[in-house]
Design a protein around this motif. Structure first.
Motif: not given
Length: 574
Positions: A492-494, A506-512, A544-546, A572-574
């Protein structure tokens, strides 16, 4: 490709708590160790601090005394000795090691690698006759020979003795050799069964060095070659192999022999060497000469004692490797087109393809590439010397060697392991083999085998990812079969600050939620990965899909600044 995630079950809570207290580790790390069989203080000490003094006595291996005695007699009588090995990484490193060891103190020694196209795998009649015609009275075979019953019998008739050092599974009948060293012999009580071919040869080097009362350091100098064989041959990095690989990798990083140093420079590796560097960069270069030309070039590179000479030889090997990549890509495209174009093949449980003009040297690689697209046991066949010859590759936890064994009446020769094998048969038998193999696999294979598996060690929180955590993970290396690189997941991160690198990564920051840490993630080749109809990964992350994220933790250093990054294994997306 969609993965099935298998999150390891939690280990026994009491064992985890006890180990965590004894060695001062948090529950996540202690749980990982217990799941890897490291559940006591002493086992943890052995795991984190491999001890070369705990290598097994080589004389525990069946026939070791006979092998040492025959080798000593040959040297005493000044007989000519031929070191014979297969043309892959395990075989060429074995030959380079054993030949290099003997050459230090004995001059009547040469080496022989069979030609992949003219002689095929293992001991060949041509090789045996070469030994006899050139007055070699002793052959030491490495990484091959355990099933060469007729060839070794011929050698015996011609007055040539064999010492066989192999790690493949023997048949019911053993060849008539003077000594057969193979820990997988049913009558061999050697404690560790998973040595590489080079590893079995190393035990003979150990025993003979002890017989000669040599300094053990001279034997340990060959661990760099042995580590390459263990990594490239995908044998378990557990038990004795872990000790050998640990010190072999250390030697590669600190004082590699010129041949390996040259390969590292050609590979442009500018960090500490890891198992993955050997598997994906060094190993394929060593393999390349045997795939397209003759593996003798790789042995000559590995035994070179001069860096300038080694660099020149490495350049040649590198050029051959580039050509190998070209063959590999073109044949893979052809094979995938064949599967896609034939509905009957597309819906099978197996892939068995035959085309007479495919390059024999790359069909094993092509089989692996096909599995990446169509995940099922795969055999790629081509024609060589008027026979159909092939390479087989398997999927998670399915024994392809056993399945091929069930078709043995259609084959002329076969051998290998659970996940990889080779076979030869009459071209006329190919259609019958395709049908039989499909029947055998369909009867044995389960649903779990039909989807690629991602084994996840544990679910964690992002705030757990710090340098103390990472530094303990690093000490769990070397990683490989039996001790895989740790994979974690967060749920459950975005994503924030999503960018595309070089049009495909891809490069991104992951947020929880509730966590302060927002690590950088790198997802190789996933920018345009199709997730759902008309959707690609980049767009879904940007919205910003979980999602749930599976990853490895790595250190990235840029301009002398280091930070931890997450290498994405799957999303794995919701």
């Amino acid at each position: 490709m969609e993965y099935k995630w298998i999150i390891r079950e939690k280990a026994d809570p009491k064992a985890v708590e006890s180990l965590g207290k004894e060695i001062n580790l948090n529950q996540t790390l202690a749980n990982m160790l217990v799941n890897r069989g490291v559940d006591t203080f002493q086992k943890a000490k052995d795991f984190f601090r491999p001890d070369p003094d705990k290598l097994h006595d080589p004389y525990l291996m069946k026939d070791m005394d006979k092998a040492v005695e025959r080798l000593a007699l040959a040297i005493q009588k000044e007989e000519k000795i031929l070191v014979y090995g297969d043309y892959d990484v395990d075989g060429t490193t074995s030959v380079a090691m054993f030949y290099g060891f003997l050459k230090q103190f004995y001059s009547h020694v040469s080496f022989y690698i069979p030609d992949r196209y003219k002689e095929g795998y293992g001991i060949s009649e041509k090789g045996v006759r070469f030994a006899a015609e050139n007055n070699f009275s002793l052959v030491v075979s490495l990484d091959c020979g355990i099933k060469a019953i007729e060839k070794v019998a011929l050698a015996k008739e011609l007055g040539v003795d064999f010492i066989i050092c192999d790690h493949h599974t023997p048949g019911d009948i053993l060849p008539p050799a003077v000594a057969i060293l193979d820990p997988k012999r049913s009558d061999c009580e050697y404690p560790y069964k998973e040595l590489s071919g080079c590893g079995v040869g190393f035990k003979l080097v150990q025993a003979f060095s002890d017989y000669r009362k040599e300094d053990p350091a001279k034997v340990m100098a060959y661990l760099d070659l042995l580590a390459v064989s263990i990594a490239a041959d995908i044998v378990p990095i557990t038990g004795e192999n872990r000790i050998l690989t640990f010190y072999g990798i250390e030697k590669i990083n600190n004082n590699p022999r010129p041949g390996l140093k040259a390969l590292i420079l050609r590979s442009k590796i500018e960090k500490e060497i890891e198992i993955s560097d050997i598997v994906f960069k060094i190993g394929p270069r060593i393999n390349a000469s045997g795939r397209l030309e003759h593996a003798k070039a790789s042995v000559e590179l590995l035994i070179s004692d001069d860096l300038e000479d080694a660099l020149a030889r490495a350049e040649i090997v590198d050029t051959v490797n580039a050509a190998r990549k070209n063959f590999d890509e073109n044949i893979t495209k052809e094979a995938l087109t064949m599967i896609h174009g034939m509905e009957e093949i597309r819906h099978r449980k197996t892939t068995v393809l035959f085309k007479e003009d495919w390059h024999k040297g790359v069909i094993g690689i092509v089989a692996s590439r096909c599995i990446e697209k169509y995940y099922r046991p795969t055999i790629i066949l081509t024609e060589s010397n008027s026979k159909a010859t092939g390479s087989a590759r398997s999927v998670f936890d399915f024994d392809i060697y056993e399945a091929i064994s069930e078709c043995s009446d259609l084959l002329e020769q076969f051998g290998g392991h659970k996940y990889a094998a080779g076979l030869t048969l009459s071209v006329a038998n190919v259609p019958a083999f395709q049908e039989r193999f499909e029947e055998v696999v369909s009867a044995r294979i389960n649903e779990i085998h039909m989807k690629p598996v991602l084994e996840v060690d544990d679910e964690i929180l992002l705030d757990q990812i710090n340098y103390r955590f990472f530094n303990i993970l690093k000490q769990m290396a070397p990683f490989g079969p039996g001790n895989p690189e740790p994979i974690f997941c967060v749920n459950q991160v975005y994503a924030e600050d999503v960018r595309i690198l070089k049009d495909k990564h891809l490069r991104f920051n992951v947020v929880q939620d509730g966590q302060e840490t927002k690590p950088v993630c790198i997802a190789f080749g996933m920018a345009d990965k199709n997730m759902y109809p008309d959707e690609i990964m980049y767009k879904m992350l940007n919205r910003k899909m979980r999602f749930d994220l599976a990853f490895e933790i790595r250190e990235n250093t840029f301009r002398n600044n280091s930070s931890l990054q997450l290498y994405v294994k799957d999303i794995k997306f919701d």
